[in-house]
Design a protein around this motif. Structure first.
Motif, PDB file in Angstrom:
ATOM      1  N   VAL A 300       0.845  -1.198   0.000  1.00  0.00           N
ATOM      2  CA  VAL A 300       0.000   0.000   0.000  1.00  0.00           C
ATOM      3  C   VAL A 300       0.883   1.252   0.000  1.00  0.00           C
ATOM      4  N   ARG A 301       1.980   1.196   0.741  1.00  0.00           N
ATOM      5  CA  ARG A 301       2.904   2.338   0.731  1.00  0.00           C
ATOM      6  C   ARG A 301       3.494   2.542  -0.666  1.00  0.00           C
ATOM      7  N   LYS A 302       3.756   1.464  -1.371  1.00  0.00           N
ATOM      8  CA  LYS A 302       4.254   1.579  -2.752  1.00  0.00           C
ATOM      9  C   LYS A 302       3.222   2.266  -3.641  1.00  0.00           C
ATOM     10  N   ALA A 303       1.955   1.952  -3.424  1.00  0.00           N
ATOM     11  CA  ALA A 303       0.900   2.580  -4.215  1.00  0.00           C
ATOM     12  C   ALA A 303       0.861   4.084  -3.961  1.00  0.00           C
ATOM     13  N   VAL A 304       1.026   4.482  -2.710  1.00  0.00           N
ATOM     14  CA  VAL A 304       1.072   5.902  -2.376  1.00  0.00           C
ATOM     15  C   VAL A 304       2.283   6.554  -3.045  1.00  0.00           C
ATOM     16  N   GLN A 305       3.405   5.883  -3.003  1.00  0.00           N
ATOM     17  CA  GLN A 305       4.618   6.400  -3.641  1.00  0.00           C
ATOM     18  C   GLN A 305       4.381   6.667  -5.132  1.00  0.00           C
ATOM     19  N   ILE A 306       3.689   5.763  -5.786  1.00  0.00           N
ATOM     20  CA  ILE A 306       3.400   5.911  -7.218  1.00  0.00           C
ATOM     21  C   ILE A 306       2.463   7.097  -7.463  1.00  0.00           C
ATOM     22  N   ALA A 307       1.543   7.351  -6.527  1.00  0.00           N
ATOM     23  CA  ALA A 307       0.550   8.407  -6.703  1.00  0.00           C
ATOM     24  C   ALA A 307       1.139   9.803  -6.579  1.00  0.00           C
ATOM     25  N   LEU A 308       2.226   9.938  -5.861  1.00  0.00           N
ATOM     26  CA  LEU A 308       2.709  11.272  -5.508  1.00  0.00           C
ATOM     27  C   LEU A 308       3.582  11.891  -6.595  1.00  0.00           C
ATOM     28  N   GLY A 309       3.396  13.198  -6.760  1.00  0.00           N
ATOM     29  CA  GLY A 309       4.255  13.994  -7.621  1.00  0.00           C
ATOM     30  C   GLY A 309       5.004  14.997  -6.763  1.00  0.00           C
ATOM     31  N   GLU A 310       6.216  14.645  -6.382  1.00  0.00           N
ATOM     32  CA  GLU A 310       6.980  15.483  -5.461  1.00  0.00           C
ATOM     33  C   GLU A 310       7.292  16.855  -6.042  1.00  0.00           C
ATOM     34  N   GLY A 311       7.475  16.921  -7.363  1.00  0.00           N
ATOM     35  CA  GLY A 311       7.749  18.210  -7.986  1.00  0.00           C
ATOM     36  C   GLY A 311       6.608  19.188  -7.782  1.00  0.00           C
ATOM     37  N   GLU A 312       5.387  18.719  -7.951  1.00  0.00           N
ATOM     38  CA  GLU A 312       4.221  19.571  -7.747  1.00  0.00           C
ATOM     39  C   GLU A 312       4.101  19.995  -6.285  1.00  0.00           C
ATOM     40  N   MET A 313       4.438  19.097  -5.377  1.00  0.00           N
ATOM     41  CA  MET A 313       4.388  19.422  -3.954  1.00  0.00           C
ATOM     42  C   MET A 313       5.403  20.511  -3.606  1.00  0.00           C
ATOM     43  N   LEU A 314       6.618  20.398  -4.162  1.00  0.00           N
ATOM     44  CA  LEU A 314       7.641  21.408  -3.901  1.00  0.00           C
ATOM     45  C   LEU A 314       7.232  22.771  -4.457  1.00  0.00           C
ATOM     46  N   ALA A 315       6.638  22.761  -5.647  1.00  0.00           N
ATOM     47  CA  ALA A 315       6.186  24.022  -6.244  1.00  0.00           C
ATOM     48  C   ALA A 315       5.127  24.686  -5.364  1.00  0.00           C
ATOM     49  N   ALA A 316       4.249  23.874  -4.774  1.00  0.00           N
ATOM     50  CA  ALA A 316       3.230  24.426  -3.877  1.00  0.00           C
ATOM     51  C   ALA A 316       3.857  24.937  -2.590  1.00  0.00           C
ATOM     52  N   GLY A 317       4.889  24.245  -2.122  1.00  0.00           N
ATOM     53  CA  GLY A 317       5.512  24.617  -0.856  1.00  0.00           C
ATOM     54  C   GLY A 317       6.396  25.840  -0.937  1.00  0.00           C
ATOM     55  N   PHE A 318       7.058  26.021  -2.102  1.00  0.00           N
ATOM     56  CA  PHE A 318       8.078  27.067  -2.186  1.00  0.00           C
ATOM     57  C   PHE A 318       7.861  28.064  -3.328  1.00  0.00           C
ATOM     58  N   GLY A 319       7.142  27.676  -4.373  1.00  0.00           N
ATOM     59  CA  GLY A 319       6.804  28.611  -5.436  1.00  0.00           C
ATOM     60  C   GLY A 319       7.982  29.001  -6.308  1.00  0.00           C
ATOM     61  N   ASP A 320       8.890  29.751  -5.790  1.00  0.00           N
ATOM     62  CA  ASP A 320      10.043  30.272  -6.511  1.00  0.00           C
ATOM     63  C   ASP A 320      11.052  29.150  -6.755  1.00  0.00           C
ATOM     64  N   THR A 321      11.377  28.885  -8.011  1.00  0.00           N
ATOM     65  CA  THR A 321      12.268  27.766  -8.354  1.00  0.00           C
ATOM     66  C   THR A 321      13.687  27.954  -7.818  1.00  0.00           C
ATOM     67  N   ASP A 377       4.842  26.784   6.918  1.00  0.00           N
ATOM     68  CA  ASP A 377       3.821  26.951   5.895  1.00  0.00           C
ATOM     69  C   ASP A 377       4.025  26.010   4.715  1.00  0.00           C
ATOM     70  N   PHE A 378       5.289  25.663   4.405  1.00  0.00           N
ATOM     71  CA  PHE A 378       5.505  24.773   3.260  1.00  0.00           C
ATOM     72  C   PHE A 378       5.037  23.360   3.564  1.00  0.00           C
ATOM     73  N   HIS A 379       5.062  22.941   4.834  1.00  0.00           N
ATOM     74  CA  HIS A 379       4.490  21.635   5.191  1.00  0.00           C
ATOM     75  C   HIS A 379       3.010  21.599   4.812  1.00  0.00           C
ATOM     76  N   TYR A 380       2.302  22.621   5.249  1.00  0.00           N
ATOM     77  CA  TYR A 380       0.856  22.661   5.019  1.00  0.00           C
ATOM     78  C   TYR A 380       0.521  22.724   3.536  1.00  0.00           C
ATOM     79  N   ASN A 381       1.230  23.559   2.798  1.00  0.00           N
ATOM     80  CA  ASN A 381       0.949  23.693   1.370  1.00  0.00           C
ATOM     81  C   ASN A 381       1.241  22.398   0.615  1.00  0.00           C
ATOM     82  N   MET A 382       2.298  21.705   1.005  1.00  0.00           N
ATOM     83  CA  MET A 382       2.588  20.411   0.380  1.00  0.00           C
ATOM     84  C   MET A 382       1.515  19.387   0.750  1.00  0.00           C
ATOM     85  N   ALA A 383       1.035  19.449   1.988  1.00  0.00           N
ATOM     86  CA  ALA A 383       0.004  18.505   2.421  1.00  0.00           C
ATOM     87  C   ALA A 383      -1.273  18.652   1.607  1.00  0.00           C
TER      88      ALA A 383
END
Length: 517
Positions: A300-321, A377-383
């Motif tokens: 089940v953890r592997k399925a969650v890993q497949i679902a996640l897009g870490e790049g999108e999460m980082l963009a939400a958390g930090f915005g500025d590249t 704040d970046f924790h919450y935005n990534m969540a």
């Protein structure tokens, strides 16, 4: 990103901070202009016992009160602090002989001795997640004279000195008579001593005039430390925008971990606040509950890993590249522990594949409880983004938003969460972070593959060989998914123009800083 406060709400929030400052002792207020620093922190510290928790906030404050035997210089090299020099190590790597510096004063006026060190390290190995991992490697710990300590290991353990040097969850040396569980007195050797704590208002440290500084030139956390201002006042300011407003209003000499969108305002605020970017600050990561609940099963953890897009999460958390890098390798390219092992599983963001994997694993629609906080704040935005990614893959994601201190409490109970979000600094030794690489940390990851891979890494004394062995550990992390490395980020903070000598590091420190008249 968090929405900006309206002008009236900003003023109201700032008034609360000013009101808290008004509750300070009169002497502290009168000295503030020339000899005290007001330092805005992200929250109220859950404890002041630096040994007992890896919480960054506790480390930031209490590293001024306590010191370790060894520490890291500006180039992340190990250097002595309370130890006179680097230890003598036996040929088989099992015996460490440490000599302490002469004449080091504790805050109670007594000189530090080997009995204090032995008692402190024994307590650290009992109460600290990191210390417990080290304890499993230790055969004996004894004083061999007033200023001599020996650590005997069961097997060679390459990370030992780095573990003893780590600031977070520090192997802090304390006066033996102050040791208790919980701590009631905070008696260390640092350039500042504990004076007062008023919950939700401040922690106040004062200069220790009997401090015994090293002679070497200051470098990173190493070398000479000088308490150039009389007082350090750590003020909890949980709202990130309030920290920004306080910095711009001149209320704070330093404001920690600000929202990235505040950068433009800080840059325009000439003469009011100076923005500080701390590059390679650290990495956010998601800790999975491997003991209980929806994610106790690896498929089940592997399925969650497949679902996640870490790049999108980082963009939400930090915005500025400029402030994040989306890459799955735990250590940056060019460092001894760089490896791309397992990284083909990073940033998949494949909802259809994840849903099929979850169904095959027997996922029945049980809630996946995501524990997070607005203190960072970046924790919450990534969540927020993570929850949506999971829902698209057919998971029932629930966001539980709590105060940071509450999160630290709840993560200790495997019945209360499935994923929590945190972050760590980037350190030169793999075993320093995250704590889940050790034993007993929340998440409770344990497996034969983990044990074997870590034993090979930690018992290899040759640094040139340890890099490849870390790659095998990283592969096990991607295979078993005890946590997910989201990427790397830089942090934004701010200082007053009057604050001189501040050097950005993962855990900000304020010895060797001064106030310009």
């Amino acid at each position: 990103m968090l929405h900006s406060l309206s002008l009236s709400r900003r003023k109201a929030a700032l008034a609360l901070v000013l009101g808290a400052a008004a509750c300070l002792p009169l002497t502290a207020q009168s000295q503030a202009a020339k000899s005290a620093l007001n330092l805005a922190m992200v929250a109220e510290p859950p404890t002041l016992d630096i040994q007992s928790t890896p919480a960054d906030l506790v480390c930031i404050i209490m590293q001024h009160v306590y010191e370790p035997l060894f520490t890291f210089d500006a180039k992340a090299a190990l250097v002595p602090m309370l130890a006179e020099s680097m230890p003598k190590i036996s040929a088989d790597g099992k015996l460490y002989s440490i000599t302490l510096r002469k004449g080091v004063k504790l805050h109670n006026g007594r000189e530090l001795n080997a009995d204090d060190v032995v008692a402190s390290l024994k307590r650290w190995m009992e109460v600290s997640p990191r210390g417990k991992s080290v304890s499993a490697q230790v055969a004996d710990l004894t004083a061999k004279g007033p200023l001599a300590v020996e650590i005997s290991l069961k097997n060679a353990y390459a990370p030992l000195l780095s573990q003893l040097a780590m600031a977070s969850g520090m192997a802090a040396i304390m006066a033996k008579e102050s040791l208790a569980q919980p701590l009631r007195e905070y008696v260390g050797t640092g350039p500042y001593r504990f004076k007062e704590r008023r919950p939700d208002q401040y922690v106040l440290l004062t200069r220790f005039d009997g401090y015994s500084a090293r002679a070497e030139v200051a470098s990173g956390y190493g070398g000479k430390r000088v308490a150039m201002v009389e007082e350090l006042r750590f003020v909890p300011v949980p709202n990130a925008n309030t920290r920004v407003e306080g910095a711009l209003a001149g209320q704070f000499h330093y404001a920690d971990l600000l929202p990235i969108e505040a950068l433009a305002r800080l840059e325009k605020a000439s003469g009011k606040a100076v923005p500080i970017m701390t590059p390679s600050f650290g990495f956010p990561y998601l800790v999975f509950n491997t003991k209980d609940g929806s994610l106790a099963q690896q498929p089940v953890r592997k399925a969650v890993q497949i679902a996640l897009g870490e790049g999108e999460m980082l963009a939400a958390g930090f915005g500025d590249t400029r402030f994040f890098i989306a890459e799955g390798n735990h250590f940056p390219k060019g460092t001894p522990f760089y490896s791309d092992a397992g990284t083909s599983n990073y940033n998949e963001r494949d909802a259809r594949k994840a849903k099929a994997q979850a169904e095959q694993a027997g996922y029945k629609g049980d809630p996946i409880r995501i524990l997070t906080s607005r203190q960072y704040d970046f924790h919450y935005n990534m969540a927020l983004i993570m929850a949506e990614q999971l829902k698209k893959a057919g998971f029932k994601a629930e966001l539980n938003v709590v105060e940071w201190a509450t999160l630290l409490q709840r993560r200790a109970d495997p019945k209360l969460w499935d994923i929590y979000i945190t972050h760590s600094g980037l350190f030169p030794e793999p075993m320093l972070s995250p704590p889940q690489l050790g034993d007993g940390a929340p998440g409770w990851w344990s497996s034969p593959a983990k044990t074997a891979a870590l034993a090979a890494l930690n018992q290899e004394p040759n640094p040139a060989k340890r890099g490849a062995l870390w790659g095998k550990v990283q592969q096990v992390v991607y295979d078993e998914v005890p946590y997910i490395h989201v990427g790397k980020f830089a942090s934004l903070s701010a200082r007053a123009p009057a604050l001189q000598g501040y050097t950005p590091f993962t855990y900000p420190f304020f010895w060797n800083t001064s106030l310009k008249n």
